[in-house]
Write an enzyme that holds these catalytic residues in place. Structure first.
Site, PDB file in Angstrom:
ATOM      1  N   ARG A  42       0.835  -1.207   0.000  1.00  0.00           N
ATOM      2  CA  ARG A  42       0.000   0.000   0.000  1.00  0.00           C
ATOM      3  C   ARG A  42       0.868   1.255   0.000  1.00  0.00           C
ATOM      4  NH1 ARG A  42       1.581   2.154   4.082  1.00  0.00           N
ATOM      5  NH2 ARG A  42       0.335   3.996   3.678  1.00  0.00           N
ATOM      6  N   GLY A  43       0.210   2.422  -0.151  1.00  0.00           N
ATOM      7  CA  GLY A  43       0.937   3.691  -0.225  1.00  0.00           C
ATOM      8  C   GLY A  43       1.182   4.015  -1.689  1.00  0.00           C
ATOM      9  N   ALA A  44       0.845   5.253  -2.075  1.00  0.00           N
ATOM     10  CA  ALA A  44       0.820   5.575  -3.509  1.00  0.00           C
ATOM     11  C   ALA A  44       2.139   5.289  -4.254  1.00  0.00           C
ATOM     12  CB  ALA A  44       0.384   7.027  -3.689  1.00  0.00           C
ATOM     13  N   ARG A  85      -7.556  -0.847  -7.129  1.00  0.00           N
ATOM     14  CA  ARG A  85      -7.846   0.342  -6.310  1.00  0.00           C
ATOM     15  C   ARG A  85      -7.934   1.554  -7.241  1.00  0.00           C
ATOM     16  NH1 ARG A  85      -4.364   1.100  -1.030  1.00  0.00           N
ATOM     17  NH2 ARG A  85      -6.324   2.001  -0.299  1.00  0.00           N
ATOM     18  N   GLN A 191      -3.157   2.891   9.745  1.00  0.00           N
ATOM     19  CA  GLN A 191      -1.815   2.994   9.160  1.00  0.00           C
ATOM     20  C   GLN A 191      -0.901   3.875  10.007  1.00  0.00           C
ATOM     21  OE1 GLN A 191      -4.679   3.214   7.461  1.00  0.00           O
ATOM     22  NE2 GLN A 191      -4.480   2.523   5.346  1.00  0.00           N
ATOM     23  N   ASP A 232      -2.114  10.720  -2.515  1.00  0.00           N
ATOM     24  CA  ASP A 232      -2.426   9.626  -3.440  1.00  0.00           C
ATOM     25  C   ASP A 232      -2.677  10.136  -4.851  1.00  0.00           C
ATOM     26  OD1 ASP A 232      -3.380   8.661  -0.591  1.00  0.00           O
ATOM     27  OD2 ASP A 232      -2.782   6.949  -1.803  1.00  0.00           O
ATOM     28  N   ASN A 241      -5.750  12.291  -0.292  1.00  0.00           N
ATOM     29  CA  ASN A 241      -4.929  11.498   0.626  1.00  0.00           C
ATOM     30  C   ASN A 241      -5.892  10.728   1.541  1.00  0.00           C
ATOM     31  OD1 ASN A 241      -2.258  10.751   1.579  1.00  0.00           O
ATOM     32  ND2 ASN A 241      -2.722  11.898   3.435  1.00  0.00           N
ATOM     33  N   LYS A 242      -5.325   9.962   2.424  1.00  0.00           N
ATOM     34  CA  LYS A 242      -6.124   9.101   3.314  1.00  0.00           C
ATOM     35  C   LYS A 242      -7.273   9.863   3.965  1.00  0.00           C
ATOM     36  CE  LYS A 242      -5.826   5.625   3.873  1.00  0.00           C
ATOM     37  NZ  LYS A 242      -6.718   4.709   3.099  1.00  0.00           N
TER      38      LYS A 242
HETATM   39  O1  MRU Z   1      -4.950   3.119   1.747  1.00  0.00           O
HETATM   40  P1  MRU Z   1      -3.483   3.377   1.790  1.00  0.00           P
HETATM   41  O2  MRU Z   1      -2.842   2.911   3.038  1.00  0.00           O
HETATM   42  O3  MRU Z   1      -2.780   2.906   0.527  1.00  0.00           O
HETATM   43  O4  MRU Z   1      -3.399   4.971   1.783  1.00  0.00           O
HETATM   44  C1  MRU Z   1      -2.137   5.560   1.786  1.00  0.00           C
HETATM   45  C2  MRU Z   1      -2.159   7.013   1.965  1.00  0.00           C
HETATM   46  O5  MRU Z   1      -3.188   7.642   1.977  1.00  0.00           O
HETATM   47  C3  MRU Z   1      -0.816   7.684   2.034  1.00  0.00           C
HETATM   48  O6  MRU Z   1      -0.880   8.812   2.842  1.00  0.00           O
HETATM   49  C4  MRU Z   1      -0.405   8.108   0.620  1.00  0.00           C
HETATM   50  O7  MRU Z   1      -0.449   7.019  -0.252  1.00  0.00           O
HETATM   51  C5  MRU Z   1       0.939   8.707   0.582  1.00  0.00           C
HETATM   52  S1  MRU Z   1       2.203   7.486   0.746  1.00  0.00           S
HETATM   53  C6  MRU Z   1       3.703   8.204   0.516  1.00  0.00           C
END
Ligand code: MRU
Length: 338
Positions: A42-44, A85, A191, A232, A241-242
């Site tokens: 996970r994470g962009a 996703r 997270q 993201d 973002n999240k």
């Molecule tokens: O659902 P996730 O855990 O993939 O969401 C991740 C986020 O929202 C992060 O803040 C974002 O991807 C930035 S990661 C450098």
């Protein structure tokens, strides 16, 4: 954190952290798709690298004898990965970049496979370098004694190395600045508690964990003087973002606290406005349960958007690998270019 090793993708299972450090060995596109869907990966920025490696897995294990057959298999792999996703643009960017390389390759089947794997590796290598550059660029904004609030996890786990928001925090710490971090736990999948607190604690960077609904309290008490989050997708008028990031940004605005976003250019999608982006809606059980424990009445109606959009008016600056964009620069975003 991701590596290509002899036709397999090696990466931590992020759903197991912080209690267990389990390493995944992903060998098929289907396994990669499952890992992305379930947030093991996970994470962009990490999704960008995983997407490239996902297509590379299809290339590496293909038995196709012709370029046409191989290309068809790679396109199918790309479609499977993209389906997992919808919000983080890096997933689409990673697939498209590797497929473009493959389409433009006029070599033999074996050479085409090698070109795809090489391009995926390049995405990963570039991400590692970009995060160091983001860290260096962003650390100028951090002063000795700062307390920085962050939301979700934009650390090394969410990237190939070093992190974006946490990359800036790491860079400032490595420069000797005495800083502290407040990590929002980030309901529903935690997270912040599971990953950000784990990374920072392991690295000896002072971190205090709070629940998401404490952000206003810590700001009102003067306990935070900067916010840094990852992204993201950066669009013409907002940063995705999240879920919960928007609330933090509005609170920061109310308390005159700078709100910074750290993201590589691979997260920029300036062809779109916020209203055109699909926000992932996840399983209601993530809200009705904490882990395996049910905490809500059976059958209750639930909303579970995984991301929100923070309008650019709440963003003080966006730090990327090439430079810092301040609010005065955001006009160019609205015209679809930087
Ligand atoms: O659902 P996730 O855990 O993939 O969401 C991740 C986020 O929202 C992060 O803040 C974002 O991807 C930035 S990661 C450098």
């Amino acid at each position: 954190m991701i590596q290509w090793r002899n036709g397999a993708v090696i990466t931590p299972d992020q759903t197991k952290l912080p209690l267990q450090e389990v390493t995944l060995e992903i060998k098929t596109v289907e396994q990669m798709a499952e890992a992305i869907k379930t947030l093991r990966v996970r994470g962009a920025p990490l999704l960008g690298a995983a997407a490239g490696f996902g297509v590379a897995l299809a290339a590496y294990h293909s038995k196709a004898k012709t370029k046409e057959k191989l290309m068809a298999e790679l396109e199918t792999a790309g479609t499977i990965i993209k389906r997992q996703r919808p919000t983080a643009v890096n997933l689409f960017w990673g697939v498209d970049r590797v497929l473009k390389k493959a389409r433009n390759s006029s070599e033999s089947v074996e050479e085409l496979k090698a070109a795809v794997i090489e391009e995926a590796q390049k995405i990963a290598d570039e991400d590692a370098q970009q995060n160091r550059a983001i860290g260096k660029n962003g650390s100028v904004l951090i002063k000795d004694g700062d307390t920085i609030l962050t939301h979700c996890n934009a650390g090394e786990l969410a990237t190939v190395e070093y992190g974006t928001a946490l990359g800036i925090i790491r860079a400032a710490w490595e420069e000797g600045k005495k800083i502290k971090v407040i990590a929002d736990e980030t309901r529903p999948l935690l997270q912040g508690a599971r990953l950000t607190a784990y990374e920072l604690k392991r690295d000896g960077i002072p971190v205090t964990l709070i629940t998401d609904n404490m952000a206003g309290y810590v700001m009102s008490k003067g306990l935070v003087n900067k916010v840094i989050v990852g992204a993201d997708r950066v669009v013409q008028d907002a940063v995705f973002n999240k879920i919960g990031t928007y609330s933090v940004a509005v609170l920061a605005h109310e308390h005159n606290i700078p709100f910074y976003v750290a993201a590589p250019k691979s997260t920029f999608d300036l062809t779109r406005k916020a209203a055109e982006v699909e926000i992932e809606e996840r399983n209601p059980q993530e809200v009705t349960h904490v882990g395996c424990q049910q905490t809500a009445p059976e059958g209750v109606k639930v909303m579970n958007p995984a991301f929100d959009a923070t309008p650019l008016k709440y963003v003080s600056a966006i730090i990327c690998e090439s430079r810092i964009y301040y609010s005065r620069d955001f006009g160019a975003f609205r015209k679809g270019k930087v």
